[in-house]
Motif scaffolding. Structure first.
Motif, PDB file in Angstrom:
ATOM      1  N   GLU A   1      39.006 -30.619  -2.807  1.00  0.00           N
ATOM      2  CA  GLU A   1      38.236 -29.807  -1.878  1.00  0.00           C
ATOM      3  C   GLU A   1      38.824 -29.910  -0.466  1.00  0.00           C
ATOM      4  O   GLU A   1      39.099 -31.003   0.024  1.00  0.00           O
ATOM      5  N   ARG A   2      39.003 -28.773   0.176  1.00  0.00           N
ATOM      6  CA  ARG A   2      39.533 -28.738   1.539  1.00  0.00           C
ATOM      7  C   ARG A   2      38.382 -28.702   2.542  1.00  0.00           C
ATOM      8  O   ARG A   2      37.299 -28.207   2.244  1.00  0.00           O
ATOM      9  N   LEU A   3      38.639 -29.235   3.731  1.00  0.00           N
ATOM     10  CA  LEU A   3      37.603 -29.282   4.751  1.00  0.00           C
ATOM     11  C   LEU A   3      37.105 -27.885   5.112  1.00  0.00           C
ATOM     12  O   LEU A   3      35.920 -27.691   5.401  1.00  0.00           O
ATOM     13  N   ARG A   4      38.011 -26.910   5.103  1.00  0.00           N
ATOM     14  CA  ARG A   4      37.607 -25.540   5.423  1.00  0.00           C
ATOM     15  C   ARG A   4      36.592 -25.023   4.397  1.00  0.00           C
ATOM     16  O   ARG A   4      35.607 -24.362   4.753  1.00  0.00           O
ATOM     17  N   GLU A   5      36.814 -25.354   3.120  1.00  0.00           N
ATOM     18  CA  GLU A   5      35.897 -24.902   2.070  1.00  0.00           C
ATOM     19  C   GLU A   5      34.551 -25.608   2.190  1.00  0.00           C
ATOM     20  O   GLU A   5      33.500 -24.997   2.009  1.00  0.00           O
ATOM     21  N   ARG A   6      34.596 -26.919   2.493  1.00  0.00           N
ATOM     22  CA  ARG A   6      33.338 -27.642   2.674  1.00  0.00           C
ATOM     23  C   ARG A   6      32.564 -27.065   3.847  1.00  0.00           C
ATOM     24  O   ARG A   6      31.338 -26.880   3.764  1.00  0.00           O
TER      25      ARG A   6
ATOM     26  N   ASP B   1      31.117 -32.908  -4.592  1.00  0.00           N
ATOM     27  CA  ASP B   1      31.989 -31.748  -4.488  1.00  0.00           C
ATOM     28  C   ASP B   1      31.106 -30.581  -4.047  1.00  0.00           C
ATOM     29  O   ASP B   1      30.299 -30.059  -4.827  1.00  0.00           O
ATOM     30  N   PHE B   2      31.220 -30.175  -2.789  1.00  0.00           N
ATOM     31  CA  PHE B   2      30.244 -29.255  -2.207  1.00  0.00           C
ATOM     32  C   PHE B   2      30.337 -27.850  -2.780  1.00  0.00           C
ATOM     33  O   PHE B   2      29.316 -27.164  -2.881  1.00  0.00           O
ATOM     34  N   GLU B   3      31.519 -27.412  -3.143  1.00  0.00           N
ATOM     35  CA  GLU B   3      31.624 -26.080  -3.751  1.00  0.00           C
ATOM     36  C   GLU B   3      30.881 -26.028  -5.077  1.00  0.00           C
ATOM     37  O   GLU B   3      30.181 -25.058  -5.377  1.00  0.00           O
ATOM     38  N   HIS B   4      31.037 -27.078  -5.895  1.00  0.00           N
ATOM     39  CA  HIS B   4      30.336 -27.093  -7.171  1.00  0.00           C
ATOM     40  C   HIS B   4      28.852 -27.400  -6.989  1.00  0.00           C
ATOM     41  O   HIS B   4      28.024 -26.954  -7.806  1.00  0.00           O
ATOM     42  N   GLN B   5      28.507 -28.134  -5.946  1.00  0.00           N
ATOM     43  CA  GLN B   5      27.086 -28.351  -5.684  1.00  0.00           C
ATOM     44  C   GLN B   5      26.406 -27.022  -5.358  1.00  0.00           C
ATOM     45  O   GLN B   5      25.262 -26.780  -5.774  1.00  0.00           O
ATOM     46  N   GLU B   6      27.083 -26.159  -4.638  1.00  0.00           N
ATOM     47  CA  GLU B   6      26.519 -24.857  -4.312  1.00  0.00           C
ATOM     48  C   GLU B   6      26.291 -24.023  -5.559  1.00  0.00           C
ATOM     49  O   GLU B   6      25.341 -23.233  -5.636  1.00  0.00           O
ATOM     50  N   LYS B   7      27.130 -24.216  -6.582  1.00  0.00           N
ATOM     51  CA  LYS B   7      26.994 -23.441  -7.828  1.00  0.00           C
ATOM     52  C   LYS B   7      26.021 -24.075  -8.810  1.00  0.00           C
ATOM     53  O   LYS B   7      25.307 -23.369  -9.523  1.00  0.00           O
ATOM     54  N   HIS B   8      26.010 -25.425  -8.874  1.00  0.00           N
ATOM     55  CA  HIS B   8      25.279 -26.101  -9.954  1.00  0.00           C
ATOM     56  C   HIS B   8      24.259 -27.127  -9.474  1.00  0.00           C
ATOM     57  O   HIS B   8      23.611 -27.744 -10.332  1.00  0.00           O
ATOM     58  N   GLY B   9      24.101 -27.318  -8.173  1.00  0.00           N
ATOM     59  CA  GLY B   9      23.219 -28.378  -7.687  1.00  0.00           C
ATOM     60  C   GLY B   9      22.032 -27.899  -6.888  1.00  0.00           C
ATOM     61  O   GLY B   9      21.407 -28.696  -6.182  1.00  0.00           O
ATOM     62  N   LEU B  10      21.687 -26.616  -6.999  1.00  0.00           N
ATOM     63  CA  LEU B  10      20.581 -26.080  -6.212  1.00  0.00           C
ATOM     64  C   LEU B  10      19.339 -25.894  -7.080  1.00  0.00           C
ATOM     65  O   LEU B  10      19.431 -25.609  -8.278  1.00  0.00           O
ATOM     66  N   LEU B  11      18.187 -26.046  -6.457  1.00  0.00           N
ATOM     67  CA  LEU B  11      16.904 -25.772  -7.114  1.00  0.00           C
ATOM     68  C   LEU B  11      16.516 -24.326  -6.809  1.00  0.00           C
ATOM     69  O   LEU B  11      15.698 -24.058  -5.929  1.00  0.00           O
ATOM     70  N   GLN B  12      17.133 -23.395  -7.530  1.00  0.00           N
ATOM     71  CA  GLN B  12      16.877 -21.983  -7.264  1.00  0.00           C
ATOM     72  C   GLN B  12      15.409 -21.644  -7.490  1.00  0.00           C
ATOM     73  O   GLN B  12      14.822 -20.851  -6.758  1.00  0.00           O
ATOM     74  N   GLU B  13      14.838 -22.227  -8.540  1.00  0.00           N
ATOM     75  CA  GLU B  13      13.412 -22.078  -8.790  1.00  0.00           C
ATOM     76  C   GLU B  13      12.862 -23.435  -9.241  1.00  0.00           C
ATOM     77  O   GLU B  13      13.544 -24.180  -9.932  1.00  0.00           O
TER      78      GLU B  13
END
Length: 573
Positions: free
Chosen positions: A198-203, A502-514
């Protein structure tokens, strides 16, 4: 140290499941606090560290005798020329509340002084919790294994129900005969991925997007309009949106709160917040909030109103009438100075007899904090497979299905969050009897959505949160509400040093959407069951606590005419 009371001491120790009822012990601890110029939070941390490494006192509350050796081992080095804390940097601004610690309001006497963020405290997240093994390697694993097993087998309170939830609820609570239908929900992580690239820019992009996404929800709920640019002075009240940060490496307190805005609204500008006009607040680093404020001189926002409660959607309705029985346990499944997994075998004996629909086993299985495992001749994965064989052979002839949840403390798995499911082989030799979900993971059992994470977010979050007024309301429920409100299984930023995100994957798989119907949050904190904003939240505790037995949970999920109800028990293994 002025301000330290026996009530503070008692509650700080209770956070770590050490209940002190002896008044003489409490007075002695208060005397030590005064003599060494430390607060209740620090002495509980110090004793916690001492307690987990002591074979005689592990898991037991302090006594007058144990305090003598504790003082000699842990506190003597603190004595010396120490500058007393200024009132504004003292106990009023340090964590101090029932669950982990919350600061109090600044006193009038210290209101004019510049606050320095306290950073010299020992951090509980670096202390081996009683529910976790010690880091001290053992010189004779086989001998220790037999000794600990003897101690474990001599327990007198096994099977005792220590906490019950809606035990006498009306209705038919007989478990259904039909097998459980288990399915993964969308966006749940299902396979490994490359991490540490993960790059700092992506985070930075992910963190900024979080401000924008949750900021839009706050704006819509409270009808706030366009956020102000905090780089510009403003004498009339306007609303600013951003992330709560700390101005240094120490703990957050009322004088170190910073608001970081989004790139679109403020160019990522950060500015201090003056919270002195607020009657109440609850903040932690990483939280996305809105503040109604003025910016008279460009150096500080004078906050008059806080918008921190984001609306939480209601869980989806369940249509199928049912009564599902679920057991839940959290590792480690070995005692901290043993490679014997008798606690797991004892749990399997109970499950084999009662035959619930589902058994949820949360890691760690091969615990990184148990150094006795290093003396084992088998590889880490072989140890894990041996435990799987035990699970399969015990439950093969039952209707019980097993769902595994990985942990970052597992030595045989990748140290990353979100964490992929356990590698069970392709094709799996366990068939559909044993399956694994990711951490965090969301799955459905007969239409009932269950969310789970093995990361100890409640412990990490509670260590960093500040709240005013102190000791107001149910702290555990408030910590859980932060997760639901921020719509994330791990909203804390920066994360604990124990958490590799890993913040990119947290955004995809680590959120409580509902919000799920049931949220499992295993923690080193004391076990609990709560109903929070339409969601039932459960911490079953850990099945072992150092070298002592722990707890697991029994849960019944009932759906009748679309109405969902839970009864639960937390039981000693």
């Amino acid at each position: 140290m002025s301000g330290v009371s026996v009530e503070d001491i008692q509650e700080e120790f209770a956070d770590l499941d050490l209940d002190i009822t002896d008044g003489d012990v409490l007075l002695k601890i208060k005397e030590l606090c005064d003599f060494y110029n430390i607060d209740a939070n620090k002495i509980s941390c110090e004793y916690f560290s001492y307690n987990t490494k002591s074979k005689l006192h592990t898991g037991k509350p302090p006594t007058l005798d144990s305090l003598v050796s504790f003082e000699s081992e842990k506190l003597k080095h603190l004595r010396g020329p120490r500058r007393p804390l200024d009132p504004i940097e003292g106990v009023e601004n340090l964590p101090d509340c029932p669950e982990l610690g919350t600061p109090t309001r600044l006193t009038a006497a210290g209101a004019g002084k510049r606050n320095i963020t306290p950073d010299g405290q020992i951090n509980k997240r670096f202390v081996n919790a009683i529910g976790s093994p010690s880091l001290t390697p053992q010189s004779s694993p086989s001998l220790n294994s037999s000794q600990v097993t003897l101690k474990y087998s001599d327990r007198s309170n096994k099977g005792e129900t220590v906490l019950a939830h809606s035990k006498d609820a009306p209705g038919d609570w007989t478990p259904s005969n039909d097998p459980a239908e288990i399915s993964l929900k969308a966006l749940t992580l299902t396979s490994p991925y490359r991490f540490m690239y993960e790059r700092l820019r992506e985070r930075a992009a992910v963190l900024d997007e979080t401000i924008c996404r949750l900021g839009d929800i706050i704006t819509e709920k409270y009808d706030l309009g366009e956020p102000m640019d905090t780089r510009l002075t403003q004498v009339e009240p306007q609303v600013a949106l951003g992330r709560i940060c700390c101005d240094s490496e120490g703990h957050l307190n009322s004088n170190s709160v910073v608001l970081q805005g989004s790139m679109d609204a403020t160019g990522g500008h950060s500015i201090h917040l003056d919270l002195s006009k607020l009657d109440s607040y609850s903040l932690f680093p990483g939280q996305i909030v809105g503040v109604e404020c003025t910016n008279p001189n460009g150096s500080k926002l004078l906050v008059s109103k806080l918008y921190s409660e984001l609306p939480t959607p209601s869980p989806v309705p369940v249509e199928k009438d049912q009564c599902t029985e679920i057991y839940t346990a959290c590792g480690p499944y070995t005692l901290n100075d043993s490679d014997n997994y008798q606690p797991l075998l004892d749990l399997l004996d109970i499950v084999q007899e009662t035959r619930p629909h589902l058994l949820i086993l949360v890691g760690p299985f091969v615990d990184s904090r148990n150094k006795v495992i290093d003396a084992h001749t088998d590889s880490y994965h072989q140890i894990f497979e041996t435990m799987l064989k035990q699970i399969y052979s015990a439950l093969e002839e039952t209707r019980t299905e097993v769902l595994l949840v990985p942990s970052q403390r597992d030595l045989h798995e990748n140290f990353v969050y979100p964490q992929p499911p356990y590698s069970l082989g392709e094709p799996s030799p366990w068939g559909s009897k044993i399956r694994s979900v990711s951490d965090p993971g969301v799955f459905s059992v007969n239409g009932v959505n269950i969310g789970v994470t093995s990361s100890d977010i409640l412990f990490h979050l509670g260590r960093e949160e500040i709240s005013f007024p102190p000791r107001a309301g149910d702290r555990l429920s408030r910590l859980v509400s932060h997760l639901l409100s921020q719509r994330s299984y791990y909203p804390l930023y920066p994360p604990s040093l124990e958490q590799n995100i890993d913040f990119e994957h947290q955004e995809k798989h680590g959120l409580l959407q509902e919000p799920p119907h049931l949220l499992l949050l295993p923690s080193d904190l004391v076990y609990f069951i709560r109903d929070v904003e339409g969601c039932t939240v459960l911490n079953p505790g850990r099945i072992t606590k150092g070298s002592a037995p722990g707890t697991y949970s029994k849960l019944l999920v009932q759906v009748q005419q679309g109405k969902l109800s839970f009864t639960a028990e937390i039981v000693r293994i």
